[in-house]
Design a protein around this motif. Structure first.
Motif, short mmCIF file in Angstrom:
data_model
loop_
_atom_site.label_atom_id
_atom_site.label_comp_id
_atom_site.label_asym_id
_atom_site.label_seq_id
_atom_site.Cartn_x
_atom_site.Cartn_y
_atom_site.Cartn_z
N LEU A 249 46.75 -98.89 24.20
CA LEU A 249 46.97 -97.44 24.18
C LEU A 249 47.51 -96.97 25.51
O LEU A 249 48.20 -95.95 25.59
CB LEU A 249 45.65 -96.72 23.88
N ARG B 13 51.17 -96.41 25.80
CA ARG B 13 51.57 -95.23 25.03
C ARG B 13 51.23 -93.94 25.77
O ARG B 13 51.99 -92.97 25.74
CB ARG B 13 50.90 -95.23 23.67
N SER B 14 50.08 -93.95 26.45
CA SER B 14 49.70 -92.76 27.21
C SER B 14 50.70 -92.52 28.34
O SER B 14 51.13 -91.39 28.57
CB SER B 14 48.32 -92.93 27.84
N ASP C 53 53.01 -89.21 28.95
CA ASP C 53 53.02 -88.48 30.21
C ASP C 53 54.43 -88.37 30.76
O ASP C 53 54.87 -87.29 31.18
CB ASP C 53 52.13 -89.18 31.24
N THR D 276 52.90 -96.00 12.90
CA THR D 276 51.97 -96.24 13.99
C THR D 276 51.18 -97.51 13.69
O THR D 276 51.34 -98.13 12.64
CB THR D 276 51.00 -95.06 14.16
N THR E 83 50.42 -85.38 20.25
CA THR E 83 49.34 -84.93 21.12
C THR E 83 48.51 -86.09 21.63
O THR E 83 48.01 -86.05 22.75
CB THR E 83 48.43 -83.94 20.37
N THR E 84 48.37 -87.14 20.82
CA THR E 84 47.58 -88.27 21.29
C THR E 84 48.42 -89.54 21.29
O THR E 84 49.40 -89.65 20.56
CB THR E 84 46.34 -88.50 20.39
N ALA E 85 47.99 -90.48 22.15
CA ALA E 85 48.79 -91.68 22.37
C ALA E 85 48.92 -92.52 21.11
O ALA E 85 49.94 -93.17 20.90
CB ALA E 85 48.16 -92.50 23.49
N ASP E 86 47.88 -92.49 20.23
CA ASP E 86 47.95 -93.37 19.05
C ASP E 86 48.96 -92.89 18.01
O ASP E 86 49.23 -93.57 17.04
CB ASP E 86 46.56 -93.53 18.41
N GLN E 87 49.56 -91.67 18.25
CA GLN E 87 50.57 -91.19 17.30
C GLN E 87 51.95 -91.76 17.56
O GLN E 87 52.87 -91.55 16.78
CB GLN E 87 50.64 -89.66 17.36
#
Lengths: 498, 306
Positions: free
Chosen positions: A136, A139-140, A144, A343, A381-385
């Protein structure tokens, strides 16, 4: 035969004339450093002997002295006109070059902090995500960096908009200055006419007026036309700004804020872009197009983008349009691929950036509100997307991620659009600067010529003072000699044989 | 008409010349202190274009380098796992040959069977080899293990959990990708000649071990061991050749990086010697302008009238 004593009045006339000449020299020296002062000269004229056409005329043909026929200004209308023409051209180009220079120094290109290097980081992040689709953290980092890239696009756009409103405020105050100067010129016209009608000398007022006229040329490219009676009419774009002793005010109208110039209504609906232009304050709707001067340059800076997409419109609106293109290309390219990917959990990717344009497959319809460069944002909104897998190719597949990463080297991608924009701005800026410096040196040489003619040379005045002094001394000597002769006649005559 | 020269025109032209010299000096000083020839795009628009594209290429190349290093680690992991697994398989073959000795008692055969079981466990460990948490023999699958054993109806069944559709690739050039994983079902696969079904080398080991324990002659499985060794070798060879390709490409990328750095420096960096020289000359010109100004502005006729 002339009168015995006429020589005395001849000498006296010289004393008076030389004193006047000395006064003028004194005025010249006093104003040697006064801006706009034009040197003056006492015009001396010999006075004819009285010519009485009669049989018993006693005139021997000798003149009866000297008189000051007038005090003239050493101004050369041709040199003045040349200076004004050059000033108007140079000021317009300087305004344009200044705007380009401010714009390009805000780009941060080429360098490690500009948009191009952030885009590169963004694409490299996609490689990293493709290398490790199971983690993850990559992806984060990607999200960013994507947000940072979007922020940079926003910042660039906002600074362009700020530069636009600064330029508009400046132009507005320049127009106010123009109106004040025009009123001054009208007033000076009236006063000069009054003084010359009374037979006086209005040289100092004419100096003030000439200075104001040169300033007007530098502001709105005003051209002048002298009248027989000594007044000067001023024209802007073919219409009279000052006509005799009356002046007309200009008004700056059109787009008030950058969004209007870029073609957006208050609510963000796309509209026809508005330009900023000059009108006559007393007859609204009647446009004035200045041919030169700072205002003309500023109006080109403030102009809307060219409708044919040639990039030849306003400096700032064209740059903003390029940013819009970068934003749209970036969002559409990434979304097209991302929406087709899945994903890790198998969900469909959807839009990575908020869709900006109907060409984007994730665009939901309706009208796009506001400029793309300001609307672009990261939709996830979140890294897992973040989706990098091709559907059905395994949870840790990264083939789509690699395709997205490859967009960085696409010749039609956001990087290419941006680098083209940077080179274009650089090119135009270089051209504007070189044209401006050529115009400036032409203006400087015209100014040198004008000043060379009009300004005071203290050496010349000193020489003039010496010759005036000598003439004064000689005239005084004539008086002494005459006095001596009269002494001989009065006191020494009739004493024969004494 | 001779151009009239007055004190004011001299003052103005002196000032303007000083200004020109000073601004040229400040430009040169900015170049010197930053070391960059291009401060803003207009300094050299075409150079800016080159610089942008070279910077992009440099960034891509270093990313390819990273991708390649990661890929190399994958390939090395696969290589190590396959080499170790081959060693185990050779041991197993030796044990099977040994079991052909008719004089062996059941105790000894049981001991051999235990050893075969140990080798099977070793093979299974290698088949589940991981690199940074990823199963190198499971392709793009997110399964916890590449091979899992489950008991069904008294026999142990080995399942490959990998994904047959996707492969793990590393992009090491604009159009060059290298596959860095290995299909576990191929490398550890074995076709049971008795039933004709696709099975695994682990199942073969189980079969041998069971045969030994039940007293059956298992030397007949030597061919099977050879054939699975063959498929393992094929996988290792393919893996090795891909590693070779990757290493070659990486060394290309490295040399390209050096070239690009040189080109970027040519476009962006100042020529120090030339800039210092120019600065020196500009300084001389500036001092000359100052000296000339001092001489010209000073005297007037009044200085000489007594």
């Amino acid at each position: 035969m002339s009168s015995t004593f006429s020589g005395i009045s001849t000498a006296l006339s010289s004393l008076i004339a030389q004193r006047t000449a000395l006064d003028v020299a004194g005025q010249n020296i006093a104003n040697a450093n006064t801006p706009g002062y034009t040197r003056q000269r006492a015009d001396l004229g010999a006075v004819n002997g009285t010519q009485v056409p009669s049989m018993f005329a006693t005139n021997n043909g000798v003149g009866t002295g000297v008189q000051v026929t007038g005090i003239s200004r050493a101004s050369d209308p041709f040199l003045d006109a040349k200076l004004r023409t050059q000033t108007s051209g140079a000021a317009s180009l300087a305004a344009l070059a200044g705007a380009y220079s401010t714009l390009e120094s805000g780009l941060g290109e080429p360098g490690g902090s500009g948009l191009s290097s952030q885009l590169q980081t963004f694409w490299n992040d996609w490689h990293d995500v493709s290398n490790a689709p199971d983690t993850l953290s990559t992806r984060s980092v990607l999200l960013d960096d994507a947000r940072q890239t979007v922020d940079t696009i926003h910042t660039q756009y906002t600074s362009i908009a700020t530069q636009w409103s600064d330029a508009r405020t400046t132009t507005s105050s320049l127009v106010d200055q123009t109106n004040t100067l025009a009123a001054n010129v009208a007033d000076l016209n009236q006063r000069i006419l009054d003084i010359t009608n009374n037979g006086g000398s209005a040289n100092e007022l004419a100096d003030q007026r000439d200075q104001a006229l040169t300033q007007l040329a530098g502001l709105v490219g005003a051209t002048t036309q002298a009248r027989q009676d000594g007044q000067v009419d001023v024209y802007v774009g073919g219409n009279a700004l000052v006509f005799g002793s009356s002046s007309h005010a200009l008004a700056l109208t059109g787009a008030q804020v950058f969004s209007q110039a870029a073609g957006y209504a208050t609510d963000g609906t796309p509209t026809t872009p508005q330009d900023v232009h000059l009108e006559w304050a007393d007859s609204p709707g009647q446009r004035v197009v200045p041919t030169g001067g700072t205002v003309a340059g500023q109006l080109r800076v403030l102009a809307p983008a060219a409708t044919d997409g040639s990039g030849t419109g306003g400096v700032l609106t064209e740059a903003a349009r390029r940013l819009d293109q970068v934003a749209t290309t970036l969002a559409t390219d990434v979304n097209t691929l991302h929406s087709g990917a899945t994903t890790v959990s198998g969900a469909t990717g959807g839009a990575f950036f908020t869709p900006l344009d109907p060409s984007d497959p994730t665009f939901s319809g309706g009208t796009a509100l506001g400029p793309a460069a300001l609307r672009i944002s990261v939709a996830l909104t979140t890294a897992d997307q973040v989706a990098v897998a091709a559907p059905g190719a395994g949870a840790y597949d990264a083939s789509v991620g690699q395709q997205i990463a490859a967009l960085g080297s696409s010749t039609t991608g956001a990087d290419a659009v941006w680098s083209q924009a940077v080179v274009e701005i650089g090119d135009r800026s270089a051209a504007a600067t070189s044209r401006s410096s050529v115009a400036e040196s032409a203006r400087a040489s015209a100014e040198q010529d004008q000043l060379g003619n009009a300004s005071v040379d203290t050496d010349q005045e000193t020489v003039g003072m010496i010759s005036t002094q000598r003439s004064y001394q000689a005239a005084a000597r004539v008086l002494t000699t005459l006095d001596d002769m009269l002494d001989t006649l009065i006191n020494k005559t009739g004493l024969v044989g004494r | 008409m001779a151009v009239r020269v007055t004190n004011e025109t001299i003052q103005r032209s002196t000032l303007r010349n000083l200004q020109t010299n000073l601004s040229a000096m400040s430009t040169l000083q900015a170049e010197m202190s930053s070391g960059k020839r291009i401060q803003v795009p207009s300094d050299d628009p075409s150079g800016t274009g080159q610089s942008l594209s070279l910077r992009a290429t440099a960034s891509q190349l270093s990313q390819y380098q990273r991708n390649g290093q990661d890929g190399d680690s994958w390939l090395t992991t696969v290589d190590t796992a396959l080499t170790t697994a081959l060693g185990y398989l050779r041991n197993a073959r030796d044990l099977v040959v040994q079991s052909g000795d008719a004089g062996l008692g059941q105790t000894s055969r049981n001991a051999l069977a235990d050893q075969i079981d140990g080798l099977k466990a070793g093979l299974l460990t290698q088949a589940n080899a991981r690199y940074q948490g990823r199963n190198v023999f499971a392709g793009t699958s997110d399964a916890a293990q590449a091979f899992t054993a489950s008991t069904s109806g008294g026999t142990t069944v080995y399942t490959w959990n990998g994904s047959a559709t996707g492969s793990v690739d590393r992009k090491i050039g604009p159009s060059t990708s290298v596959r860095v994983d290995t299909d576990g079902s191929q490398a550890f696969g074995w076709t049971d000649p008795g039933t004709g079904t696709q099975s695994t080398v682990f199942a073969l080991m189980d079969q041998i071990s069971a045969g030994l324990r039940s007293g059956t002659n298992v030397t007949g499985t030597l061919n099977d061991i050879d054939s699975s060794m063959q498929s393992m070798l094929t996988a290792a060879a393919s893996n090795g050749s891909r590693q070779k390709v990757l290493e070659n490409t990486m060394s290309d990328v490295s040399s390209q990086q050096i070239t690009i750095k040189g080109q970027l420096s040519n476009v962006e960096d100042v020529d120090m010697a030339a800039t210092i020289m120019n600065l020196q000359m500009q300084q001389v010109a500036y001092q000359g302008a100052l000296a000339a100004g001092a001489r010209v502005l000073q005297p007037t006729l009044l200085d000489f009238l007594r």
